[in-house]
Design a protein around this motif. Structure first.
Motif, PDB file in Angstrom:
ATOM      1  N   ARG A 306       0.820  -1.222   0.000  1.00 27.57           N
ATOM      2  CA  ARG A 306       0.000   0.000   0.000  1.00 27.57           C
ATOM      3  C   ARG A 306       0.852   1.270   0.000  1.00 27.57           C
ATOM      4  NH1 ARG A 306      -2.547   0.912   4.604  1.00 27.57           N
ATOM      5  NH2 ARG A 306      -4.031   2.326   3.626  1.00 27.57           N
ATOM      6  N   LEU A 307       2.142   1.119  -0.225  1.00 27.48           N
ATOM      7  CA  LEU A 307       3.032   2.264  -0.134  1.00 27.48           C
ATOM      8  C   LEU A 307       3.168   2.929  -1.504  1.00 27.48           C
ATOM      9  CD1 LEU A 307       4.931   4.036   1.469  1.00 27.48           C
ATOM     10  CD2 LEU A 307       6.753   2.357   1.106  1.00 27.48           C
ATOM     11  N   GLY A 308       2.417   4.009  -1.714  1.00 28.57           N
ATOM     12  CA  GLY A 308       2.529   4.738  -2.965  1.00 28.57           C
ATOM     13  C   GLY A 308       1.295   5.561  -3.265  1.00 28.57           C
ATOM     14  N   LEU A 475      -8.325   5.612  -6.449  1.00 31.70           N
ATOM     15  CA  LEU A 475      -7.196   4.996  -5.767  1.00 31.70           C
ATOM     16  C   LEU A 475      -7.478   3.509  -5.605  1.00 31.70           C
ATOM     17  CD1 LEU A 475      -6.317   7.594  -2.965  1.00 31.70           C
ATOM     18  CD2 LEU A 475      -5.435   7.439  -5.296  1.00 31.70           C
ATOM     19  N   LEU A 476      -6.434   2.723  -5.618  1.00 38.62           N
ATOM     20  CA  LEU A 476      -6.572   1.275  -5.585  1.00 38.62           C
ATOM     21  C   LEU A 476      -6.698   0.798  -4.135  1.00 38.62           C
ATOM     22  CD1 LEU A 476      -3.848   0.392  -8.239  1.00 38.62           C
ATOM     23  CD2 LEU A 476      -6.271   0.929  -8.589  1.00 38.62           C
ATOM     24  N   SER A 480     -12.661  -4.434   1.132  1.00 43.77           N
ATOM     25  CA  SER A 480     -12.978  -4.284   2.552  1.00 43.77           C
ATOM     26  C   SER A 480     -12.550  -2.935   3.125  1.00 43.77           C
ATOM     27  CB  SER A 480     -12.294  -5.398   3.350  1.00 43.77           C
ATOM     28  OG  SER A 480     -10.874  -5.361   3.149  1.00 43.77           O
ATOM     29  N   ALA A 481     -11.967  -2.074   2.301  1.00 43.81           N
ATOM     30  CA  ALA A 481     -11.461  -0.789   2.785  1.00 43.81           C
ATOM     31  C   ALA A 481     -12.592   0.079   3.315  1.00 43.81           C
ATOM     32  CB  ALA A 481     -10.719  -0.056   1.674  1.00 43.81           C
ATOM     33  N   ARG A 482     -12.284   0.828   4.385  1.00 43.10           N
ATOM     34  CA  ARG A 482     -13.289   1.707   4.996  1.00 43.10           C
ATOM     35  C   ARG A 482     -13.579   2.910   4.115  1.00 43.10           C
ATOM     36  NH1 ARG A 482     -13.025   6.144   8.550  1.00 43.10           N
ATOM     37  NH2 ARG A 482     -10.744   6.009   8.544  1.00 43.10           N
TER      38      ARG A 482
END
Length: 596
Positions: A306-308, A475-476, A480-482
């Motif tokens: 998730r770094l970017g 954004l990717l 399950s992302a909040r």
């Protein structure tokens, strides 16, 4: 055509102004703004605190046809920005259309068409709301209530042990409150502060607590963050310091040509531009600062997947990083001599030897008020496992949620999460627009809101191209992302511009506006002014803004900066797009198939 706009923050104001500009005999828009507060400004007015600055630059944040004086600093205080919004409303005669102390309590369908908006008023902030609502019929509704309205407060087991009264001594009373209630450093002086959340507000409050003279500051992060300063500061190489009198705002660095303009659909769909820029930036950061986690960020790094820029919102509240880095920064002096990033000077007086402790989110609190942190391989988790942390002040910097209780449940209204038409409207219900409900990874919401208002008006008028190409600007994130409303600022802006016929072609730019404007467009970021050079929202002001303010921003990078951040990436991505185009044509020639 009555248009009811709910909310008088930046999104509501620019939507009102855009509607007035776009009114015509066929579409006689008559917008009014209903605002429940006693003043305009929204979040910037009512969720602000002392020493708070915008982390987005004035070049990007200000609306395309109303700019701040050239000599004004790049980053505004929140008070200055609210003053700017008041001046904007006054300049374009919007004030008479704003109804303050007017709360929308219900929006329902009118059986004969349109919408019925019910609202109540009050005389002042201290008086009660009317009990009998008034109503107004609207052809269109623009919801501009914003992303940051209703505080989100997570439940943590045992927190009652922290905030219980102690010894009936008021000086020892503990407190827990959301960041919306934070207003000044006096609330933190002499306290043991725990801040839950490592977004920009959390980082900001960490710095404020350090400057306030807090006894202890613990910043809790769920999964890390990506830290960058809002403006690039000085650096040194081989002992030579390279100083800039006017640091370049970071949100003005991404260039247009071949990154947002003239991008082949295959390249856009693959997001390869994001991945390549992430790869390059990480290596440059390592060279300058010794770490790839962020700009001079030695702890709190995100997981590598998730770094970017493709995944997260850049955290541009950077002032607390020297305090957070102290226990972790370990770089040989010889590497600092080869290259070193120079942190900008902090506000006076400096706080020496103070540490802001980064920690995981607490799993629970024990009966004695001690925080329990989950163990993991994170550096901060290992370090904080040896510490006893008993805060007496807890601040929830845990963000906000959106509620639309005023939308009649039986009328079938959608919410921003259902807005499948460019995140602005829902299919089949284009008479309701959602303006300002996306957030850019790097950028600002107000200019996006301006472009969204243009798009919504074009949608109402039937001037949006059909069918719409697939969206490649989100954004990717995992399913399950909040938070799923993140977008890449430049990609989203240019997509909306192409949809409404406002994205200029290079030959068209050169013919109509000359070489100066053409160069600015190629080297500049996705400023809204670029999308007012041609198309339905063409503005006479845009060329002058571009030739002066935006040109200054570009030239401020210097020759070396424009080579590294302009010519090199533009040449590389142009080659990549040209190769994709050539391959597509070859496949079409051989197989007679059109690929998308």
């Amino acid at each position: 055509m009555k248009v009811v706009i709910v909310g008088s923050g930046p999104s509501g104001l620019v939507t009102c102004k855009s509607l007035l500009d776009a009114a015509s005999p066929d579409f006689p828009f008559d917008p009014i703004i209903l605002e429940q507060e006693s003043d305009i400004g929204g979040t910037f007015r009512y969720r602000s605190y002392e020493n708070a600055y915008l982390v987005s630059s004035k070049q990007l944040t200000c609306f395309s046809d109303f700019r701040l004086p050239f000599e004004h600093p790049d980053h505004l205080t929140l008070e200055e920005y609210v003053d700017y919004l008041r001046a904007y409303a006054k300049n374009f005669n919007l004030t008479k259309r704003i109804n303050l102390q007017t709360k929308v309590v219900d929006i329902s369908r009118d059986p004969s068409g349109g919408h019925v908006v019910s609202y109540v008023r009050r005389q002042s902030e201290s008086s009660k709301w009317e009990t009998v609502p008034q109503t107004i019929h609207a052809v269109y509704i623009a919801l501009c209530t914003g992303l940051h309205v209703t505080p989100s407060v997570p439940t943590i087991d045992g927190i009652e042990h922290v905030i219980k009264p102690r010894e009936n001594d008021e000086r020892l009373q503990c407190s827990a409150f959301h960041s919306v209630e934070y207003k000044s450093r006096s609330q933190l002086a002499g306290r043991r502060v725990m801040i839950l959340g490592s977004g920009e507000t959390g980082l900001d409050l960490s710095y404020e607590a350090a400057k306030a003279g807090a006894k202890e500051v613990v910043l809790c992060s769920r999964s890390g963050f990506l830290s960058f300063p809002k403006a690039l500061n000085d650096f040194s190489m081989l002992g030579i310091k390279f100083e800039s009198k006017r640091p370049v705002p970071i949100d003005t660095l991404i260039t247009n040509l071949a990154e947002t303009a003239y991008v082949h659909p295959w390249i856009a769909k693959s997001h390869i531009r994001w991945f390549i820029s992430d790869f390059v930036i990480k290596r440059v950061l390592w060279l300058l600062t010794g770490t790839q986690a962020g700009c001079n960020q030695w702890v709190g790094e995100l997981e590598s997947a998730r770094l970017g820029r493709a995944y997260v919102f850049l955290n541009k509240s950077h002032k607390a990083m020297p305090y957070i880095n102290r226990p972790y920064r370990a770089r040989p002096a010889w590497m600092d001599y080869i290259s070193c990033y120079v942190e900008p000077p902090e506000d006076s007086p400096p706080v020496t030897n103070f540490t802001v402790d980064l920690a995981p989110f607490p799993s629970h609190f024990l009966p004695d008020g001690r925080a329990v942190f989950p163990m993991s391989k994170r550096k901060d988790a290992i370090r904080m496992a040896k510490r006893d942390v008993k805060p007496d002040t807890i601040i929830y910097a845990t963000g906000y949620t959106q509620e639309f209780n005023f939308l009649d449940k039986d009328s079938g209204y959608k919410t921003p999460g259902d807005a499948d038409i460019r995140n602005v409207a829902a299919s089949g219900d284009e008479s309701v627009g959602f303006i300002g409900f996306v957030r850019p990874g790097v950028g600002a919401i107000p200019p996006i809101a301006e472009m969204q208002s243009f798009f919504w008006i074009s949608l109402i008028k039937g001037q949006v191209r059909r069918p719409l190409p697939p969206p490649h600007y989100h954004l990717l994130v995992k399913d399950s992302a909040r938070i799923k409303y993140g977008v890449d600022h430049s990609t989203y802006m240019s997509t909306l511009a192409r949809d409404i016929g406002a994205a200029p072609g290079l030959l068209e730019l050169w013919r109509d506006h000359g070489t100066h404007v053409l160069l600015c467009y190629c080297f500049g970021a996705a400023f809204t002014s670029f999308y007012r050079l041609v198309g339905p929202f063409r503005s006479e002001v845009a060329p002058q803004v571009i030739k002066t303010e935006i040109w200054d921003t570009i030239t401020r990078r210097g020759i070396v900066g424009n080579v590294i951040m302009g010519i090199v990436p533009m040449s590389f991505y142009a080659t990549l797009n040209l190769m994709a185009w050539a391959l597509e044509k070859l496949l079409q020639l051989v197989g007679g198939v059109v690929y998308s």
